[in-house]
Design an enzyme around this catalytic site. Sequence first.
Site, mmCIF file in Angstrom:
data_model
loop_
_atom_site.group_PDB
_atom_site.id
_atom_site.type_symbol
_atom_site.label_atom_id
_atom_site.label_comp_id
_atom_site.label_asym_id
_atom_site.label_seq_id
_atom_site.Cartn_x
_atom_site.Cartn_y
_atom_site.Cartn_z
ATOM 1 N N GLY A 103 -10.523 -21.301 -18.470
ATOM 2 C CA GLY A 103 -10.868 -21.910 -17.193
ATOM 3 C C GLY A 103 -10.823 -23.427 -17.190
ATOM 4 N N CYS A 149 -2.196 1.432 5.449
ATOM 5 C CA CYS A 149 -0.793 1.007 5.502
ATOM 6 C C CYS A 149 0.008 1.978 6.364
ATOM 7 C CB CYS A 149 -0.215 0.960 4.090
ATOM 8 S SG CYS A 149 1.581 0.686 4.059
ATOM 9 N N CYS A 200 2.753 3.802 3.823
ATOM 10 C CA CYS A 200 2.387 4.713 2.734
ATOM 11 C C CYS A 200 0.971 5.248 2.845
ATOM 12 C CB CYS A 200 2.559 4.011 1.386
ATOM 13 S SG CYS A 200 1.215 2.861 1.009
ATOM 14 N N CYS A 234 1.372 -2.623 3.449
ATOM 15 C CA CYS A 234 0.995 -3.163 2.127
ATOM 16 C C CYS A 234 1.711 -4.477 1.854
ATOM 17 C CB CYS A 234 1.408 -2.212 1.003
ATOM 18 S SG CYS A 234 0.377 -0.768 0.808
ATOM 19 N N CYS A 274 3.633 -0.210 -2.581
ATOM 20 C CA CYS A 274 3.933 0.620 -1.410
ATOM 21 C C CYS A 274 5.114 1.533 -1.688
ATOM 22 C CB CYS A 274 4.218 -0.310 -0.224
ATOM 23 S SG CYS A 274 4.181 0.499 1.374
#
Lengths: 381, 327, 275
Positions: free
Chosen positions: B31, B240, B243, B265, B271
């Site tokens: 980080g 979605c 899908c 998606c 997807c």
Amino acid sequence: MYVAVKGGAAAIEASWRLLADQRRGDTTLAVLSVAQIREQLPLAVDRVMSEGSLYDPELAALAIKQASGDLIEAIFLLRAYRTTLPRFGYSLPMDTARMQLSRRVSATFKDVPGGQVLGATYDYTQRLLDFALLAEGDDENAGQEPLASGQGLPVSMPRINALMAREGLMETPQPTSQTEPGDLTRDPLMFPAARPLRLQALARGDEGWLLALGYSTQRGYANSHPFAGEIRRGKVAVEIMADELGFAIDIGDIEVTECQMINQFAGNREHPPQFTQGYGLAFGGAERKSMAMALVDRSLRAGELGELVTSPAQDEEFVLSHADSLEASGFVQHLKLPHYVDFQSELELVRKLRAAHAGEQHARADDGQAIAPAPAIQKAA
Amino acid sequence: MMDDNYNFGFLDERTKKMIRRAMLKAVAIPGYQVPFGSREMPFAYGWGTGGVQVTASVIGRDDVLKVIDQGADDTTNAVNIRRFFARTTGVTTTEKTAQASIIQTRHRIPETALEEGQVIVFQVPMPEPLFRLEPRRRETITMHALAEYGLMNVKLYEDIAQLGAISRTYDYPVLVNERYLTSPSPIPKFDNPKMHMNPALQLFGAGREKRIYAIPPYTAVRSLDFEDHPFEVQRWDHACALCGAADSFLDEMIVDDEGSRLFVCSDSDYCGERRDAGYCGTQQAVHMPVNLLPLPLGEGRGEGREEGPRAEALAPTLSQKEREVIQ
Amino acid sequence: MNDDLLLSVRGAGKRFMQGNRLRWACRDVSFDLYPGEVLAVVGESGSGKSTLLRLLAARLACDEGSVHYDVRDEAGTAAAASAAGEAGLVDLAQLSEARLRWLARTDWGFVEQHARDGLRMNVSGGANIGERMMALGSRHYGKLRGQALSWMERVELDVDRIDDLPGTYSGGMQQRLQIARNLVTHPRLVFMDEPTTGLDVSVQARLLDLLRELVDQLQLAAVIVTHDLAVARLLAHRMLVMKDGQVVEQGLTDRVLDDPQHAYTQLLVSSVLTP
């Protein structure tokens, strides 16, 4: 039924073809040659070299042609090319006192050793569009012997600042540490930055940015009372130390414009007053850039000269973080990239907040009494 | 085929070494932003030069590369970068997350869970999580050194006091390894939980700002929040359309003049995989009401405004679902 | 050495380059401060009192002498053998930047003369009060808000203003907000730089009453810089009188004000307008 939009690759290739058409323009006209750009647009070439950090007029001219005249785009091309070049080392410091001058002016004295040489400058032209230049073919001057610039000039024309330093009137700031200055093309700029690094950043910094900041110092945003001590333009030798030979060899000349400003004097009871200086250097005839750079160099020295930092031109982090045209242009223009995923997130939050707000208003209207502003959001899943 | 005019991966080997040294330091201090000598690349700053330099420094001949932008492989910028690497390395490229060894991404983490041995490279515009509150680098360097993150906490408190919710929905600040406050890059906060204890190596490159940072595999990553206002991810009311996935980040597309929306998606590979496996969505756009909310008080209420057929049409006819949302 | 000595100053001095010359803004200041004690530093502008305050709060480094403080470790126990060798007291010059900043956020308070210098003007009153707690790891919004509300009550601020920006508060309210912001971590020592200057007389009076109550209830030690002898009389147990960077007289407040020994102190005391 929805079909996902595909064909990004094809779109990109089509855009390249359109770009090539745009660059070529009207095909009934002659193609612009790189040599023409180099010779006939020299001030554009100079700017691209300075900010591209690469002295090669032909490559800079090529970049300008490829970029359809967009100088920042050309600078980008040159810098990217520079990244691929092998590095042999560093030259010796250039001695601009030994310059084959084509122009030399000073605003500080009526007469100076060596005299004032106007050279090729727009300064004393009247800015009237010359429609004679519209005509095809050469103008009247072509075919005549070119005026030899710099002929008859004394061999030595010492710089005003150096003369004043000899008399003790001008400060001669020395580096605060004996270590080698960092290389901005290799290492990131970190703050606080010492003067050598600041000067590097200013030398490759965007001319417009420095011009505006330098201008601001003349209008009261940190005043340094500048005088143009010396502005000179001409060719200077570049030398490198050849290890095998043990002495320096001259590998060629480059043209530079140098500006030394004489600024507000500083002093106290222990140290009698001296003038202070600001320095600017650019490739070719980029005089405006060298002057702006000198003004900003001086204003960024506020801290080391014990001056109060009150304005943007004195704020080192502000000035230098935003001086690079590639960084600025890239980030500003990156907004054109798709950001719809993040925008989607913002949309969702705004809708939620508006719904909650409306909910409170409904409730308030229904009950006729104020509801404590406990946001409905807290209860959302 | 690889272009022989350039070194493998475009960058020269010394530059790659310099970048790898920065990456090693970054991995050792999860980080923490490590400054590095970012080079000018054939792309503009702001368009992924940091990510490209990181990828160029780790990629090898046997790697399989996937490049996505906004979650999709075929957005123009992803295409451009993928072609750059194809040209300068000759490595195999793929659109399938599960097959990639290196994934360079802008603004999303793939829905498909990553595995050990994979590397995900994030393109980062602004590596400094505090920059909106304190633009000066000199100050933020000290804040990170002393772990003085009060400024960020104050901002979150203020959001809740004024708005009722934390206003950051992307580039949501995280604490890495319980020590450094970090910008996850502008991924939607929806993706933040994926960063926690991820088996893959997460690398972050900011070219213009000249910083590299890293989250090694299996590192704790915590999104800032309050105990009584816990971090939460976005949810949709729709699945979605293609899908039927109810658990992925959905792109919203406007498909007609009435503002009908299609939700699909964002992760094109995810997807596609679902559709190949036989899942199917509604295949239909959703009609969004013209004005979900009543007009603000004073505007068009009562006094002087004509109540005509147009005004009636605009009066919200809320569906049951929408009433629920408001209540 | 008394074990519960809080602050110990020996020969503290600070010099500046002013224009041409080197000038000692304050010099040779020595005193001890115990928990719960209030010390007033009194003098005209230019007397060096503000510089002294900044030396004590480690915002400036001493050019001469030293400032020692009884630093507790993060668990709240007195520090073990200090650099100076005296039980509990540590020379501030020995402390790292990180430690000093931590001290300033927890065990010390600093109330600025102009509230704008001591507040975050771009966040609400509640955020201002809660900041120190958040910096120490407090992560419960409701509790933070509750603490902010209770402190606002304690300093007699209207709790409905909790979400308002400090810029919308009056001068007196801003000072109260500043005080609350500083006291929320129960510091043992508070520095105050002209806390009532610039406020209306009646507002000043109420603020002084509040300060006196808080000092009493919370057993605060304080160093208060002021040019107003009435503030010293009301709040301080002891006082220093400064002129041209030197301490010309010090002692119990009542004694100094009722029976000034030094000519300058006599001048100060006699020039106070009696009602």
